[in-house]
Design an enzyme around this catalytic site. Structure first.
Site, mmCIF file in Angstrom:
data_model
loop_
_atom_site.group_PDB
_atom_site.id
_atom_site.type_symbol
_atom_site.label_atom_id
_atom_site.label_comp_id
_atom_site.label_asym_id
_atom_site.label_seq_id
_atom_site.Cartn_x
_atom_site.Cartn_y
_atom_site.Cartn_z
ATOM 1 N N GLU A 22 50.478 44.996 48.845
ATOM 2 C CA GLU A 22 50.883 46.395 49.048
ATOM 3 C C GLU A 22 49.882 46.983 50.028
ATOM 4 O OE1 GLU A 22 53.543 47.636 48.086
ATOM 5 O OE2 GLU A 22 54.194 46.594 46.285
ATOM 6 N N CYS A 67 48.961 55.701 49.479
ATOM 7 C CA CYS A 67 49.628 54.769 50.399
ATOM 8 C C CYS A 67 50.950 55.347 50.864
ATOM 9 C CB CYS A 67 49.837 53.435 49.713
ATOM 10 S SG CYS A 67 50.659 53.559 48.129
HETATM 11 P P1 NAD Z 1 40.510 47.771 51.835
HETATM 12 O O1 NAD Z 1 41.485 46.767 52.351
HETATM 13 O O2 NAD Z 1 39.319 48.069 52.655
HETATM 14 O O3 NAD Z 1 39.918 47.305 50.431
HETATM 15 C C1 NAD Z 1 40.757 47.030 49.323
HETATM 16 C C2 NAD Z 1 40.073 46.026 48.428
HETATM 17 O O4 NAD Z 1 39.927 44.774 49.103
HETATM 18 C C3 NAD Z 1 38.682 46.406 47.936
HETATM 19 O O5 NAD Z 1 38.553 45.979 46.598
HETATM 20 C C4 NAD Z 1 37.784 45.592 48.854
HETATM 21 O O6 NAD Z 1 36.517 45.318 48.294
HETATM 22 C C5 NAD Z 1 38.580 44.325 49.027
HETATM 23 N N1 NAD Z 1 38.313 43.568 50.253
HETATM 24 C C6 NAD Z 1 37.813 44.032 51.432
HETATM 25 N N2 NAD Z 1 37.800 43.038 52.351
HETATM 26 C C7 NAD Z 1 38.315 41.942 51.742
HETATM 27 C C8 NAD Z 1 38.610 40.614 52.179
HETATM 28 N N3 NAD Z 1 38.359 40.222 53.433
HETATM 29 N N4 NAD Z 1 39.181 39.761 51.308
HETATM 30 C C9 NAD Z 1 39.475 40.151 50.053
HETATM 31 N N5 NAD Z 1 39.213 41.390 49.578
HETATM 32 C C10 NAD Z 1 38.648 42.268 50.401
HETATM 33 O O7 NAD Z 1 41.360 49.057 51.520
HETATM 34 P P2 NAD Z 1 40.829 50.484 50.996
HETATM 35 O O8 NAD Z 1 40.127 51.157 52.127
HETATM 36 O O9 NAD Z 1 40.133 50.300 49.701
HETATM 37 O O10 NAD Z 1 42.217 51.229 50.684
HETATM 38 C C11 NAD Z 1 42.901 51.991 51.622
HETATM 39 C C12 NAD Z 1 44.117 51.253 52.125
HETATM 40 O O11 NAD Z 1 44.916 50.821 51.037
HETATM 41 C C13 NAD Z 1 45.044 52.130 52.967
HETATM 42 O O12 NAD Z 1 45.482 51.410 54.104
HETATM 43 C C14 NAD Z 1 46.225 52.381 52.056
HETATM 44 O O13 NAD Z 1 47.421 52.660 52.706
HETATM 45 C C15 NAD Z 1 46.287 51.107 51.296
HETATM 46 N N6 NAD Z 1 47.011 51.292 50.041
HETATM 47 C C16 NAD Z 1 48.268 50.771 49.928
HETATM 48 C C17 NAD Z 1 49.006 50.964 48.777
HETATM 49 C C18 NAD Z 1 50.403 50.406 48.627
HETATM 50 O O14 NAD Z 1 50.911 50.362 47.516
HETATM 51 N N7 NAD Z 1 51.056 49.958 49.683
HETATM 52 C C19 NAD Z 1 48.454 51.690 47.725
HETATM 53 C C20 NAD Z 1 47.175 52.231 47.875
HETATM 54 C C21 NAD Z 1 46.458 52.008 49.036
#
Ligand code: NAD
Length: 468
Positions: free
Chosen positions: A242, A276
């Protein structure tokens, strides 16, 4: 403040990596530390989950539903504590955090109530073919910082309902509510069924590559989702992703905009825009742009900004410093391009990551604020001349999470299917529901969550072909 620990194999476990300070976004100051896991502790958590899975996979549907009902009750008992933690680490106003906890309970009960059918595909003399659904094994969950408790529940509960065991890694920005949730769950579930580890990207990457994890469910940015997909190839991990959204809304010409302004504002600025499926680009007929901007600015002016535990506050800070910097950069870029900052456009002169709710006019596609996901309290309002042009502008995006059309219900419903996205709302936006599949098209994701479709993503189909 309770002792925060990892949960591995049903035990409270101290983190073996350097603790991570947890910052209160309303002050910009750390208020406690979170334990952090090493990759060796992740391995222990996966082993513990695999052991629990060996038994849990054979549990009956009734047992699994009953277990989730116990979990829902336990969350309810700790509702006040969990809401408080969400406010402190995430920054949202208390009423919104209480809504998040209420949603966590509702989604847990919805997962408990779902039935996994056995489908009879063929039935005749001497032949019966049935499609069964088996659990996958250990499910890894990686969550973001915007709705930390809610999204943890979205991942964990269907995984357990389908007979899997879980290892969850919350965002290091907002680890505490997940650590408490897992402790609370562990008290009413078999040991090892749900485990928590906290860490930065390194631990997430190790999860994506882990041969002991059969499926990974990830909510976060598109860039991280792509990295996970690459790393998950080693054991052909099942994935639900997501990812980011840049949802467009189209207001049809001639719509009574005064009547919809509250709805537009509420769905664009939900959780300070850090949602999101929030409305992130607003397309309005050129004859009505000025009116809509003034109506939205009037609502922005009524917001009471402050810390989420302060009485009367309706609008909290941005969750973290890098995100605030990003929001500022997008608005400065818009300003440099000659956009009109209708309201806001600056940080508040106080500690914490506060940014005034901001409406920006005079941009179109091609500007960063329109093309990129802002994920913060800023909304660009974009003028269009014809409805066809509006649809083309809305669809000119690599993302496709949600979209909406506002105005006459028949005309809006007729236009809605032309939007390229996983959910289209008419006269609404951002509403997600436990019984409705939700997911992104294009680069907003892979797969869906919620409802039976979402639940089945945590299963492996097995065809049983019986002769005789
Ligand atoms: P992010 O991708 O930076 O981090 C999300 C998670 O992934 C964190 O737990 C982080 O520690 C981990 N992570 C970071 N790099 C990683 C890697 N290389 N491999 C595995 N895990 C890793 O996202 P964020 O800044 O925490 O969240 C914001 C984003 O999330 C926005 O783009 C938003 O649209 C999206 N989002 C989407 C939904 C949906 O349902 N589509 C819901 C909420 C948020």
């Amino acid at each position: 403040m309770p002792d925060f620990t990892l949960t591995i194999g049903g035990q409270n476990v101290a983190g073996a990596a350097r603790p991570i300070p947890v910052i209160d976004p309303s002050t910009g100051q750390a208020f406690t530390d979170s334990p952090a896991a090493t990759v060796a502790q992740l391995d222990q958590a996966v082993d513990a989950a695999a052991q629990a899975f060996a038994t849990w996979q054979h549990s009956s549907h009734a047992e699994r539903s009953a277990a989730l009902e116990r979990v829902a009750g336990a969350i309810e008992q700790h509702a006040a504590e969990l809401a408080d933690l969400v406010v402190r680490e995430q920054g949202k106003p208390l009423a919104l955090a209480q809504m998040e906890v209420g949603g966590a309970v509702a989604w847990t009960r919805a997962a408990a109530a779902l039935e996994i059918p056995v489908e009879v595909i063929e039935q005749r003399e001497g032949k019966r073919i049935e499609l069964h659904r088996k659990p996958l094994g250990v499910v890894g969950s990686i969550t973001p910082w915007n709705w930390p408790l809610m999204i943890a529940v979205w991942h964990i509960m269907p995984a357990l309902r389908a007979g899997n065991a879980v290892v969850i890694k919350p965002s290091p920005f907002t680890p505490l509510s997940t650590l408490r949730l897992v402790q609370i769950m562990a008290a009413v579930l078999p040991a090892g069924l749900v485990n928590s580890v906290v860490g930065e990207a390194e631990v997430g990457q190790a999860m994506a590559e882990h041969p002991g994890i059969a499926k990974l469910v990830f909510t976060g940015s598109t860039r991280t989702g792509q990295d996970i997909m690459r790393r998950a190839a080693g054991n052909l991990k099942r994935l639900t992703l997501e990812l980011g959204g840049n949802d467009a809304a189209i207001v049809l010409p001639g719509t009574d905009t005064a009547a919809i302004a509250e709805g537009l504002f509420a769905t664009a600025f939900l959780n300070m825009g850090q949602t999101c499926a929030a409305l992130k680009r607003l397309y309005v007929h050129e004859s009505q742009v000025d009116a809509v901007c003034e109506q939205l600015a009037a609502i922005a002016a009524r917001q009471v900004l402050g810390g989420g535990l302060e009485p009367g506050v309706t609008f909290g800070p941005v969750q973290n410093a890098p995100q605030l910097t990003r929001v500022e950069a997008l608005v400065e870029d818009a300003r440099a391009q000659g956009a009109r900052i209708v309201c806001g456009g600056q940080r508040l002169d106080r500690p914490g990551y506060f940014y005034a709710p901001t409406i920006v006019a005079g941009l179109s596609n091609g500007a960063r604020l329109v093309d990129e996901e802002q994920f913060g309290p800023v909304l660009p309002v974009i003028a269009y001349r014809t409805v066809d042009e509006a649809v083309a502008l809305a669809n000119a995006s690599s993302m496709g999470l949600g979209g909406s059309v506002w105005g006459d219900v028949q005309a809006a419903t007729a236009l809605a299917p032309r939007l390229e996205c996983g959910t289209v709302w008419v006269n609404g936006h951002a509403e997600v529901l436990p019984h409705c599949p939700f997911g992104g098209s294009k680069m907003s994701g892979v797969g869906v969550e919620f409802g039976l479709d979402g639940l089945l993503e945590y299963t492996q189909p097995q065809l049983l072909n019986i002769n005789g």
